[in-house]
Design an enzyme around this catalytic site. Structure first.
Site, PDB file in Angstrom:
ATOM      1  N   HIS A 111       3.542  -7.695  34.146  1.00  0.00           N
ATOM      2  CA  HIS A 111       3.223  -6.745  33.082  1.00  0.00           C
ATOM      3  C   HIS A 111       4.515  -6.034  32.680  1.00  0.00           C
ATOM      4  O   HIS A 111       5.515  -6.073  33.402  1.00  0.00           O
ATOM      5  CB  HIS A 111       2.153  -5.743  33.512  1.00  0.00           C
ATOM      6  CG  HIS A 111       2.551  -4.899  34.680  1.00  0.00           C
ATOM      7  ND1 HIS A 111       2.482  -5.339  35.979  1.00  0.00           N
ATOM      8  CD2 HIS A 111       3.049  -3.638  34.749  1.00  0.00           C
ATOM      9  CE1 HIS A 111       2.894  -4.402  36.799  1.00  0.00           C
ATOM     10  NE2 HIS A 111       3.255  -3.358  36.081  1.00  0.00           N
ATOM     11  N   HIS A 152       0.850  -1.187   0.000  1.00  0.00           N
ATOM     12  CA  HIS A 152       0.000   0.000   0.000  1.00  0.00           C
ATOM     13  C   HIS A 152       0.883   1.234   0.000  1.00  0.00           C
ATOM     14  O   HIS A 152       2.073   1.174   0.302  1.00  0.00           O
ATOM     15  CB  HIS A 152      -0.905   0.013   1.238  1.00  0.00           C
ATOM     16  CG  HIS A 152      -0.176   0.399   2.494  1.00  0.00           C
ATOM     17  ND1 HIS A 152       0.619  -0.487   3.186  1.00  0.00           N
ATOM     18  CD2 HIS A 152      -0.091   1.585   3.148  1.00  0.00           C
ATOM     19  CE1 HIS A 152       1.158   0.133   4.219  1.00  0.00           C
ATOM     20  NE2 HIS A 152       0.741   1.381   4.233  1.00  0.00           N
ATOM     21  N   SER A 200       6.974  -2.779  30.913  1.00  0.00           N
ATOM     22  CA  SER A 200       7.279  -1.372  30.672  1.00  0.00           C
ATOM     23  C   SER A 200       8.798  -1.231  30.697  1.00  0.00           C
ATOM     24  O   SER A 200       9.507  -2.129  30.273  1.00  0.00           O
ATOM     25  CB  SER A 200       6.611  -0.479  31.720  1.00  0.00           C
ATOM     26  OG  SER A 200       6.834   0.886  31.401  1.00  0.00           O
ATOM     27  N   SER A 206       1.351   5.357   1.286  1.00  0.00           N
ATOM     28  CA  SER A 206       0.998   6.340   2.300  1.00  0.00           C
ATOM     29  C   SER A 206       2.200   7.251   2.467  1.00  0.00           C
ATOM     30  O   SER A 206       2.769   7.703   1.485  1.00  0.00           O
ATOM     31  CB  SER A 206       0.632   5.620   3.611  1.00  0.00           C
ATOM     32  OG  SER A 206       0.252   6.556   4.585  1.00  0.00           O
TER      33      SER A 206
END
Length: 895
Positions: A578, A436, A580, A438
């Protein structure tokens, strides 16, 4: 596949089946084979066998050990006693941890008496950390097969040719820069693999490898190959793809046994006819990296094999189902394969200045190129379109990598990118494939390692620092999820300089992210190396802190009390659910979060200087530039022949993508109609690896016939960026919060100019001029007069670059020999009259100014054209006309 089959054959020949299992499952030692690389403690088993069954072990002919084993160094001392050894594998890479991840081995050298293994014919040292080839290998007179791939070799020994019995040699994936001349003495060599190195030249002696049947030189930096390769009469396969070859010798076509010649992904300008006629030659992937743009212009039908477009900043071309190659004058290349577009499709392109409002750089990203816009946005191609985007190498350390970033309509994402560096030049090309169109730009980012985490668990480690590992246990997730890891090494010197505390130390900065919003079902184990100078022996646990940062690095929380820390001699291990930022600090300070935040913010800042220079021939031409600290001296040295000016400003700290302005004050002014002028100030955007430079024509509104005018240029910050850290924004308070620096400028005493008495000069018998076309706007007579004011004594070179003949230049000079101003006007308007019907004359004017060293005038013309394009688009939208409307009705003249 042929090479893999041959290697498997070698493995079978030297006593290993395809499974790699030991010959006898119930015993380590079976007959004359000892396969211990399948055991995680293989070296310990070897040492035990060597101690308990020494007589049997010294008779071993085939031995395999993993170089990932921690007891490898102890084992190496015993190997020279195996006098009957024929095949030895000390290989990393295929050794795995408990989750199946391959790792490089720790082998860096071999004991000197290793050269006493006179029976050794096969040696595999692949996937290790060798920086030089151990000299003892050169004493292995019986050696026939040598594999040292996936190491860090920079060169081979000068007497490498003494391995006269060598038939197979693989050094792929190293850092080899050159080859010794003695390589031509390997007269028995049949297979030579030197792919994926950094070779720039080959010695002529390579042509002496008369028995060589396969030669792989792909993935290097070769710009030429010696004619002596035509002497390799036994050669069957020659791999030269992914180099910098401009041409190849026609004599290769005479090789009698050659059945494969791969020339893809080079910079071939010409291929000899003899080579082109060979049925087995592959050249389709050549990116035309060195093709010179032609002076033609306009829109091109893509039925030709190559479309060369001379427009620099914008234009269009047509792609048909036959496909084509497109080469833009700005250095960007495209390849549309046949069938990529089912129907004829017009592609519009623009090269844009990066706008921080929509180019969102992540922390520690560096922008390396302008923005390429391709329209229509979102068009889907049937096959991948290849794009090559040039950029200047940032010379960043090994923890950064270059990627092409594109906008998907919702967010920016990174494309799989391959980088090719041009020989003897800082210029590089980033290659990607897309379905594509862009916006596209080239970015340097922190090296990113990623993996797919299955329900069974896995392991992810950093290629920047292999000591950093993330272990995902079985049952950590129900559905597979993608995890990415990035590492920013921080030197002890940086920490001490920023904190002014020699007692502060920190590990590399670790950033983890995933594509799922759900926490992990089981704790994930993270291993970080202890800060420099800290080991498990001298560790004071009260001084060690684990910090967790949010996604923007705005807050850093001490989570030491919330996790269970385990320590080894070199590492700290803890568990999280989690992801970070994570950072390990060792300090006597109690509140470490504020210190970490300060250090993190400073790591994102650039120290810069501002420069204001005046052209020696015409001081009213002022060059303004913002330069990172380490580039100031080379920039000034490059410009000193043409410019003079004050010393650079004091040091200022700025962020990548931050906006700033330049304002001329105290009797000096500029044209306020410039597109980059905001409230009387010139707008800049700081990108550390782009030029951040403009050349402006300044004037003085006051009468200075009797004296010079002393003014200044001041630099100011723009609005506070969204991503600027809180502490940095707090510093921007008070009346001078936005002021950065001021540099003096002096305009000399005014000399008589033609615009003070324009009457006679407008007497030229030229009709009113409109150069250009309706879509971009015209250059009018008034614009040309403005341009002429900037041209000085270099008008002759400009005229020649515009295409005027030498005789025309001489005649103009003679006819106006008493007046430089008239010479300039006569030259410029003579050219304009000759080219008034040429729709591409404006591009020719821009190019001529750049070739004449007048980037300032080129910038002015481009600014006028850009303003014309904007006005034209606005008028079309305002009256509701389509693009096909009459150019005459919708033309906007730029006054």
């Amino acid at each position: 596949m042929h090479k893999m089959a041959e290697l498997l054959g070698l493995r079978d020949q030297y006593g290993e089946g395809t499974s790699g299992a030991p010959a006898l499952a119930g015993s380590c030692l079976a007959d004359n084979r000892l396969n211990l690389d399948v055991y995680p403690d293989g070296c310990r088993r070897f040492l035990q066998l060597f101690k308990e069954q020494r007589e049997e072990v010294v008779q071993v002919e085939f031995l395999r050990l993993s170089s990932n084993d921690c007891l490898l160094d102890s084992t190496l001392g015993s190997l020279p006693d195996l006098k009957h050894l024929k095949s030895l594998v000390l290989k990393g890479g295929h050794a795995r941890d408990e989750f199946g991840t391959y790792q490089h081995g720790s082998l860096t050298s071999l004991p000197p008496d290793f050269g006493n293994l006179m029976c050794l014919t096969h040696l595999d040292l692949s996937f290790n950390r060798l920086s030089t080839l151990p000299s003892c290998i050169l004493h292995l007179s019986s050696l026939r097969v040598l594999l040292v791939s996936h190491n860090s070799l920079v060169t081979l020994p000068e007497d490498f040719g003494c391995l006269s019995k060598l038939t197979f040699f693989s050094a792929m994936k190293n850092q080899l820069k050159d080859l010794p001349q003695s390589i031509g003495e390997l007269s028995m060599l049949q297979d030579l693999d030197l792919s994926e190195n950094v070779l720039e030249l080959l010695p002529e002696e390579v042509g002496n490898l008369y028995n060589c049947t396969e030669l792989d030189l792909s993935g290097n930096r070769l710009s030429s190959i010696p004619d002596s390769l035509a002497s390799l009469k036994s050669l069957r396969r020659l791999h030269l793809h992914s180099n910098l070859l401009v041409t190849v010798p026609a004599s290769l076509a005479s090789l009698p046994n050659l059945s494969r010649l791969d020339l893809q992904n080079n910079c071939l300008r010409a291929i000899p006819a003899e080579i082109q006629t060979l049925p087995f030659v592959r050249v389709r992937g050549n990116p035309l990296g060195e093709t010179e743009p032609s002076p033609q212009a306009g829109n091109y039908k893509a039925s030709a094999a190559v479309v060369i477009h001379s427009c620099i900043s914008s234009g269009s071309f047509t792609v048909t189902s036959e496909g084509c190659r497109v080469v833009l004058a700005c250095g960007i290349h495209f390849y549309f394969p046949p069938g990529a577009a089912s129907d004829p499709l017009q592609i519009c392109f623009r090269s844009l200045t990066p706008d921080p409002q929509w180019v969102k750089l992540r922390h520690h990203d560096v922008l390396l190129s302008r923005v390429l816009e391709l329209q229509p946005h979102g068009v889907q191609f049937q096959q991948e379109v290849q794009i090559w985007m040039p950029y200047i190498s940032p010379q960043t350390p090994h923890q950064h990598e270059v990627v092409v970033r594109t906008f998907s309509g919702q967010s920016w994402s990174d494309l799989k990118t391959r980088v090719k560096r041009k020989r003897k030049s800082k210029k590089c090309v980033a290659h990607c494939c897309v379905l594509h169109f862009s916006w596209f730009l080239v970015v340097s980012r922190l090296v990113q390692n990623e993996c797919k985490v299955p329900a069974e668990g896995t392991l992810l480690f950093s290629s920047v620092d292999p000591n950093i590992k993330v272990i995902f246990p079985p049952g950590v997730t129900k559905e597979p999820r993608s995890v990415k890891l990035q590492v920013l090494p921080v030197s002890a010197e940086e920490i001490q300089e920023i904190t002014a505390n020699s007692g502060c130390r920190a590990s590399p900065l670790l950033y983890l992210s995933q594509d799922s919003m759900v926490d992990f079902l089981k704790p994930v184990r993270i291993q970080l190396p202890l800060p420099p100078g800290v080991t498990g022996l001298n560790l004071d646990r009260s001084r060690l802190h684990i910090l967790h940062g949010d996604l923007e690095g705005q807050t850093w929380n001490d989570i030491t009390s919330e996790v269970v820390l385990e320590f080894t001699h070199l590492y700290a291990v803890f568990e999280v659910t989690h992801f970070s930022w994570y950072w390990l600090w060792y300090t006597t300070k109690t509140y470490i979060g504020g210190i970490a935040k300060k250090v993190y913010e400073r790591l994102r800042l650039y120290q810069v200087n501002f420069i204001a220079l005046q052209r020696k021939k015409d001081p009213e031409q002022v060059l303004l530039q913002c330069v990172p600290k380490h580039k100031v001296d080379p920039v000034l040295k490059k410009l000193q022949d043409r410019y003079r000016g004050p010393e650079p400003s004091d040091m200022v700290e700025m962020f990548e993508g931050e906006q700033f302005f330049a304002a001329f004050e105290r009797g000096i002014s500029i044209d306020m109609d410039r597109p980059d002028c905001v409230d009387g100030r010139l707008s800049f955007i700081f990108y550390s690896h782009l030029k951040n430079m403009k050349e402006i024509y300044v004037t003085s509104p006051v009468d200075r016939k009797g004296q010079a005018v002393k003014g200044q240029v001041s630099f100011y910050r723009g609005a506070v960026p969204d991503s600027i850290p809180e502490d940095a924004s707090r510093r921007r308070k008070g009346p001078d919060s936005l002021w950065l620096a001021t540099l003096p400028i002096k305009l000399p005493q005014l000399k008589p100019r033609w615009d003070e008495n324009p009457g006679p000069l407008y007497g030229f018998s030229f009709p009113p001029l409109n150069l250009g076309n309706a879509e971009t706007g015209y250059l009018t007579q008034a614009n040309l007069l403005s341009i002429a004011r900037r041209v000085g004594a270099d008008w002759q070179s400009i005229g020649l670059n515009l295409g005027l003949t030498y005789q025309q230049i001489e005649r103009i000079g003679y006819n106006n020999r008493e007046d430089l101003n008239k010479q300039i006007l006569d030259m410029l308007f003579s050219w304009a009259q000759q080219n008034s019907e040429n729709p591409d004359c404006v591009s020719k004017l821009i190019t001529a100014m750049k070739e004449s060293g007048r980037q300032d005038i080129a910038d002015e013309v481009e600014a006028i054209i850009e303003l014309g394009r904007q006005k034209y688009s606005e008028s079309i939208r305002r009256v509701g006309l389509e693009q096909e409307s009459s150019a005459e009705d919708s033309a906007i003249a730029i006054m």
